[in-house]
Design an enzyme around this catalytic site. Structure first.
Site, PDB file in Angstrom:
ATOM      1  N   LEU A  87      70.617 -58.912  25.988  1.00 46.90           N
ATOM      2  CA  LEU A  87      71.499 -58.261  26.643  1.00 46.90           C
ATOM      3  C   LEU A  87      72.392 -56.703  26.007  1.00 46.90           C
ATOM      4  O   LEU A  87      71.782 -56.486  25.291  1.00 46.90           O
ATOM      5  CB  LEU A  87      72.604 -59.012  26.660  1.00 46.90           C
ATOM      6  CG  LEU A  87      72.372 -60.645  26.374  1.00 46.90           C
ATOM      7  CD1 LEU A  87      74.071 -61.359  25.554  1.00 46.90           C
ATOM      8  CD2 LEU A  87      72.592 -60.795  27.367  1.00 46.90           C
ATOM      9  N   ASP A  88      72.493 -56.420  27.695  1.00 44.65           N
ATOM     10  CA  ASP A  88      73.117 -54.971  27.490  1.00 44.65           C
ATOM     11  C   ASP A  88      73.975 -54.510  26.391  1.00 44.65           C
ATOM     12  O   ASP A  88      74.789 -55.720  25.902  1.00 44.65           O
ATOM     13  CB  ASP A  88      73.398 -53.900  28.160  1.00 44.65           C
ATOM     14  CG  ASP A  88      72.729 -54.052  29.570  1.00 44.65           C
ATOM     15  OD1 ASP A  88      71.411 -53.966  29.544  1.00 44.65           O
ATOM     16  OD2 ASP A  88      73.124 -54.006  31.177  1.00 44.65           O
ATOM     17  N   VAL A  89      74.058 -53.776  25.791  1.00 44.42           N
ATOM     18  CA  VAL A  89      74.398 -52.706  24.437  1.00 44.42           C
ATOM     19  C   VAL A  89      75.973 -53.069  24.689  1.00 44.42           C
ATOM     20  O   VAL A  89      77.016 -53.974  24.388  1.00 44.42           O
ATOM     21  CB  VAL A  89      74.727 -51.462  24.262  1.00 44.42           C
ATOM     22  CG1 VAL A  89      75.832 -51.475  23.406  1.00 44.42           C
ATOM     23  CG2 VAL A  89      73.273 -51.752  23.439  1.00 44.42           C
ATOM     24  N   THR A 139      77.156 -55.445  26.569  1.00 39.60           N
ATOM     25  CA  THR A 139      77.468 -56.751  27.944  1.00 39.60           C
ATOM     26  C   THR A 139      77.461 -57.805  26.374  1.00 39.60           C
ATOM     27  O   THR A 139      76.559 -57.824  25.696  1.00 39.60           O
ATOM     28  CB  THR A 139      76.381 -57.573  28.682  1.00 39.60           C
ATOM     29  OG1 THR A 139      76.156 -56.615  29.541  1.00 39.60           O
ATOM     30  CG2 THR A 139      76.341 -58.597  28.994  1.00 39.60           C
ATOM     31  N   HIS A 195      70.239 -53.666  33.695  1.00 38.71           N
ATOM     32  CA  HIS A 195      70.986 -54.141  34.713  1.00 38.71           C
ATOM     33  C   HIS A 195      71.250 -54.259  36.084  1.00 38.71           C
ATOM     34  O   HIS A 195      72.065 -54.139  36.177  1.00 38.71           O
ATOM     35  CB  HIS A 195      71.865 -52.198  34.671  1.00 38.71           C
ATOM     36  CG  HIS A 195      71.823 -51.383  33.895  1.00 38.71           C
ATOM     37  ND1 HIS A 195      72.160 -50.021  33.584  1.00 38.71           N
ATOM     38  CD2 HIS A 195      71.539 -51.213  31.809  1.00 38.71           C
ATOM     39  CE1 HIS A 195      72.026 -49.105  32.215  1.00 38.71           C
ATOM     40  NE2 HIS A 195      71.543 -50.693  31.578  1.00 38.71           N
TER      41      HIS A 195
END
Length: 316
Positions: free
Chosen positions: A146-148, A150, A243
């Site tokens: 997961l993105d930082v 998110t 993303h």
């Protein structure tokens, strides 16, 4: 543009893009260089940052076209695992095969060059979890990311068998990955599929874009709520590109609220109190590698996302 300075420091000079207009300097540095806000603030305090040649305060705002110059001190090992218990990481489920967590915003899944903030891997090691040794050293046991910026539910493998089974399940696209996204405006149609390849942006290496030569990327969405300025979507990912939801929603001209990197309106973000993109991994379902049974885990909205949504729900 980047250059190596004496002592191993790296100097990076970039032009502030339109999408970051009005951002605080520390937030802009964090977004553009993949650093934590804390790390960015440390660089400012240490005198390693100038904006148009002038040292800023971390709370100063940047303007589009401004020249941002950052000297980043070299680290001994940019992908070393720093073991520390991270406040806010919740254990949703734990057994011999896997651990499911609820990841807060501001935490990376694993170490990477340019990131000095907390990580999921570092937390699990510090908390005494034995995770699988499969995979590169800095991301052992990691089968998804997961993105930082998110938050939400994710799974990490503890046994080697679980790592293999889960990795294959993600590769075969048999894992149900469900997100909720609050996006600007109202998508038309209200329910649909975005099938558009994604690649690294040709001019800005910190972001991605829909590109003819990119990797196949498929996103399914359905409108759950429509409000005056935004819509709450349920999103099912068929693929898992970096993303992906943010890029696909921006390509539809409906960026996630608060996602200034991909064109969100900073005034609307400020109005609802958002300092990051409104995107949350709410549900994860897969076949358990040991039992073979289908299991599903969920995550509630964090306080900042719930506040932003409630603000829109009750706007007059």
């Amino acid at each position: 543009m980047s250059a190596l300075l004496p002592g191993g420091h790296e100097r990076r000079t970039v032009t502030v893009p339109d999408g970051l207009a009005g951002e605080r300097v520390d937030a802009a540095i964090a977004r553009m260089f993949g650093l934590s806000r804390t790390r960015a603030a440390d660089l400012i305090r240490a005198g390693h940052v100038t904006v148009d040649g002038v040292p800023p305060a971390k709370s100063d705002r940047v303007e589009p076209g401004a020249m941002l110059d950052v000297a980043i001190p070299a680290s001994l090992d940019p992908i070393a695992i720093i073991t520390e218990v991270v406040e806010g990481i919740k254990i949703v489920h734990d057994d011999d095969a896997l651990v499911v967590i609820d990841k807060p915003v501001g935490v990376a899944v694993h170490p990477s060059p340019g990131w000095s903030g907390p990580t999921v891997v570092g937390h699990l090691v510090a908390a005494g979890f034995q995770i699988a040794t499969s995979g590169a050293a800095e991301r052992q046991g990691i089968v998804q990311r997961l993105d930082v910026g998110t938050s939400g539910v994710m799974v990490i493998a503890k046994s080697e068998y679980a790592y293999s089974r889960l990795k294959n399940a993600f590769r075969r696209r048999t894992v149900d990955k469900v997100y909720h996204a609050l996006v600007q405006g109202h998508p038309d149609p209200l329910q649909g599929t975005v099938d558009a390849p994604i690649g690294r942006h040709p001019r800005h290496d910190y972001k991605f874009a829909v590109m003819a030569g990119g990797k196949s990327s498929v996103t399914h969405y359905e409108t759950l709520e429509a409000h005056r300025f935004a819509s709450l979507l349920e999103v099912h990912l068929e693929t898992g590109r970096t993303h992906q939801i943010r890029v696909h929603m921006a390509a539809l001209n409906h960026p996630c609220l608060g996602d200034l990197t991909y064109g969100a309106d900073p005034r609307l973000a400020e109005r609802v109190g958002l300092t990051r993109q409104w995107l949350h991994a709410v549900r994860l379902g897969f076949e358990h590698p040991d039992s073979g049974e289908y299991v599903e885990y969920e995550s509630d909205y964090p306080d900042d996302l719930q506040h932003a949504l409630d603000t829109l729900r009750y706007a007059v």
